[in-house]
Design an enzyme around this catalytic site. Structure first.
Site, PDB file in Angstrom:
ATOM      1  N   HIS A   1     -33.184  -8.244  10.855  1.00 41.02           N
ATOM      2  CA  HIS A   1     -31.909  -7.743  11.383  1.00 41.02           C
ATOM      3  C   HIS A   1     -30.921  -8.898  11.428  1.00 41.02           C
ATOM      4  O   HIS A   1     -31.222  -9.967  11.978  1.00 41.02           O
ATOM      5  CB  HIS A   1     -32.104  -7.165  12.779  1.00 41.02           C
ATOM      6  CG  HIS A   1     -30.813  -6.892  13.498  1.00 41.02           C
ATOM      7  ND1 HIS A   1     -29.785  -6.174  12.934  1.00 41.02           N
ATOM      8  CD2 HIS A   1     -30.380  -7.262  14.740  1.00 41.02           C
ATOM      9  CE1 HIS A   1     -28.778  -6.101  13.787  1.00 41.02           C
ATOM     10  NE2 HIS A   1     -29.116  -6.771  14.888  1.00 41.02           N
TER      11      HIS A   1
ATOM     12  N   TYR B   1     -41.893  -6.204 -11.438  1.00 39.53           N
ATOM     13  CA  TYR B   1     -41.119  -7.422 -11.706  1.00 39.53           C
ATOM     14  C   TYR B   1     -41.836  -8.653 -11.150  1.00 39.53           C
ATOM     15  O   TYR B   1     -42.440  -8.603 -10.085  1.00 39.53           O
ATOM     16  CB  TYR B   1     -39.733  -7.300 -11.079  1.00 39.53           C
ATOM     17  CG  TYR B   1     -38.820  -8.453 -11.369  1.00 39.53           C
ATOM     18  CD1 TYR B   1     -38.208  -8.593 -12.605  1.00 39.53           C
ATOM     19  CD2 TYR B   1     -38.575  -9.430 -10.398  1.00 39.53           C
ATOM     20  CE1 TYR B   1     -37.368  -9.658 -12.870  1.00 39.53           C
ATOM     21  CE2 TYR B   1     -37.732 -10.495 -10.648  1.00 39.53           C
ATOM     22  CZ  TYR B   1     -37.127 -10.594 -11.889  1.00 39.53           C
ATOM     23  OH  TYR B   1     -36.301 -11.654 -12.141  1.00 39.53           O
TER      24      TYR B   1
ATOM     25  N   TYR C   1     -27.205  -2.711  -9.440  1.00 39.78           N
ATOM     26  CA  TYR C   1     -28.595  -2.278  -9.519  1.00 39.78           C
ATOM     27  C   TYR C   1     -29.513  -2.964  -8.512  1.00 39.78           C
ATOM     28  O   TYR C   1     -30.556  -2.425  -8.144  1.00 39.78           O
ATOM     29  CB  TYR C   1     -29.136  -2.463 -10.938  1.00 39.78           C
ATOM     30  CG  TYR C   1     -29.321  -3.887 -11.389  1.00 39.78           C
ATOM     31  CD1 TYR C   1     -30.477  -4.601 -11.092  1.00 39.78           C
ATOM     32  CD2 TYR C   1     -28.327  -4.522 -12.147  1.00 39.78           C
ATOM     33  CE1 TYR C   1     -30.642  -5.906 -11.511  1.00 39.78           C
ATOM     34  CE2 TYR C   1     -28.488  -5.827 -12.573  1.00 39.78           C
ATOM     35  CZ  TYR C   1     -29.655  -6.516 -12.247  1.00 39.78           C
ATOM     36  OH  TYR C   1     -29.818  -7.816 -12.666  1.00 39.78           O
TER      37      TYR C   1
ATOM     38  N   GLU D   1     -33.789  -6.671  20.422  1.00 42.68           N
ATOM     39  CA  GLU D   1     -33.842  -5.520  19.524  1.00 42.68           C
ATOM     40  C   GLU D   1     -35.274  -5.040  19.285  1.00 42.68           C
ATOM     41  O   GLU D   1     -35.537  -4.278  18.355  1.00 42.68           O
ATOM     42  CB  GLU D   1     -33.181  -5.858  18.183  1.00 42.68           C
ATOM     43  CG  GLU D   1     -31.700  -6.116  18.251  1.00 42.68           C
ATOM     44  CD  GLU D   1     -30.871  -4.880  18.617  1.00 42.68           C
ATOM     45  OE1 GLU D   1     -31.460  -3.818  18.874  1.00 42.68           O
ATOM     46  OE2 GLU D   1     -29.632  -5.005  18.646  1.00 42.68           O
TER      47      GLU D   1
ATOM     48  N   HIS E   1     -26.423 -10.087  11.404  1.00 45.52           N
ATOM     49  CA  HIS E   1     -25.010  -9.735  11.563  1.00 45.52           C
ATOM     50  C   HIS E   1     -24.234 -10.339  10.396  1.00 45.52           C
ATOM     51  O   HIS E   1     -23.127 -10.858  10.578  1.00 45.52           O
ATOM     52  CB  HIS E   1     -24.468 -10.253  12.887  1.00 45.52           C
ATOM     53  CG  HIS E   1     -25.082  -9.617  14.084  1.00 45.52           C
ATOM     54  ND1 HIS E   1     -24.768  -9.995  15.371  1.00 45.52           N
ATOM     55  CD2 HIS E   1     -26.004  -8.628  14.204  1.00 45.52           C
ATOM     56  CE1 HIS E   1     -25.471  -9.263  16.231  1.00 45.52           C
ATOM     57  NE2 HIS E   1     -26.225  -8.439  15.545  1.00 45.52           N
TER      58      HIS E   1
ATOM     59  N   HIS F   1     -21.874  -3.251  14.117  1.00 42.62           N
ATOM     60  CA  HIS F   1     -22.943  -4.138  14.553  1.00 42.62           C
ATOM     61  C   HIS F   1     -23.425  -5.034  13.420  1.00 42.62           C
ATOM     62  O   HIS F   1     -23.062  -6.201  13.371  1.00 42.62           O
ATOM     63  CB  HIS F   1     -24.079  -3.265  15.109  1.00 42.62           C
ATOM     64  CG  HIS F   1     -25.196  -4.022  15.748  1.00 42.62           C
ATOM     65  ND1 HIS F   1     -26.039  -3.446  16.676  1.00 42.62           N
ATOM     66  CD2 HIS F   1     -25.636  -5.290  15.579  1.00 42.62           C
ATOM     67  CE1 HIS F   1     -26.938  -4.327  17.069  1.00 42.62           C
ATOM     68  NE2 HIS F   1     -26.709  -5.461  16.411  1.00 42.62           N
TER      69      HIS F   1
END
Length: 210
Positions: free
Chosen positions: A89, A206, A110, A71, A91, A153
């Protein structure tokens, strides 16, 4: 070359196992106009920093003994277009479920503000192709999002650094799961764009100062 980034990839790649089956996920960390990325087809716990490929923005491997992730075209396109510090990335199952349905993740929690107001779905294209890379860029740009689902995907998430990209991937997957569960019971109620914007502002400050 990119020693710290290659070490980060080798150390943190094992965290993909919690989000994706087998060796199907990948991640990368950028410095300027090149990035370290997981090698293709290698078990996460067998990735050595010295073997981690380094790729330039033309998609060419310029360091490392192993071939980069299949990829890599998608990572390259996202870096060139948006300039994040890291990409993840996966799955992961709930995100992939919605990706198969071609259904975006709406602002039902949120925590999705880490990725934007809505996580869009990029049109399907064969994995590892420039077409898939272009579809991901188009979807994220149109939704002003830090993540997207890849139709039929999986999930793509970005962040200022690898911690942020992994956190976004985890929270998108969490939101996908509870959204699917809520839909099985009734009609999920979405938060307003104003509220999501307010949460995004709170997230900027935060945590503890170092």
């Amino acid at each position: 070359m990119l020693g710290a980034e290659r070490r980060a990839v080798s150390v943190r790649a094992s965290e993909l196992a919690e989000l994706t089956p087998g060796r199907t996920g990948n991640l990368s960390v950028r410095r300027e106009d090149r990035f370290a990325v997981t090698p293709t087809g290698v078990a996460y716990d067998r990735i050595d920093a010295g073997d981690v490929p380094v790729v330039d923005f033309e998609g060419d491997r310029i360091a490392g003994e192993l071939a980069p992730s299949s990829e890599t075209p998608m990572h390259t396109a996202i870096y060139r277009e948006f300039g994040p510090g890291a990409i993840v990335h996966t799955h992961s199952p709930w995100s992939s479920t919605l990706a198969i349905l071609h259904e975006p993740i709406p602002p039902v929690h949120y925590m999705l503000a880490l990725a934007g107001t809505t996580v869009p779905v990029a049109d399907y294209a064969t994995y590892g192709t420039p077409a898939l890379a272009a579809n991901a860029v188009e979807a994220m740009e149109a939704a002003d999002a830090e993540a997207c689902l890849l139709a039929n995907h999986g999930l793509l998430a970005t962040g200022d650094d690898l911690d942020a990209a992994l956190e976004t991937a985890v929270n998108v997957e969490y939101t996908a799961r509870i959204y699917c569960q809520a839909k099985a019971i009734g009609d999920p109620v979405e938060l307003s764009p104003d509220e999501m914007g307010a949460v995004a502002e709170k997230f900027e400050g935060y945590g503890q100062e170092e």
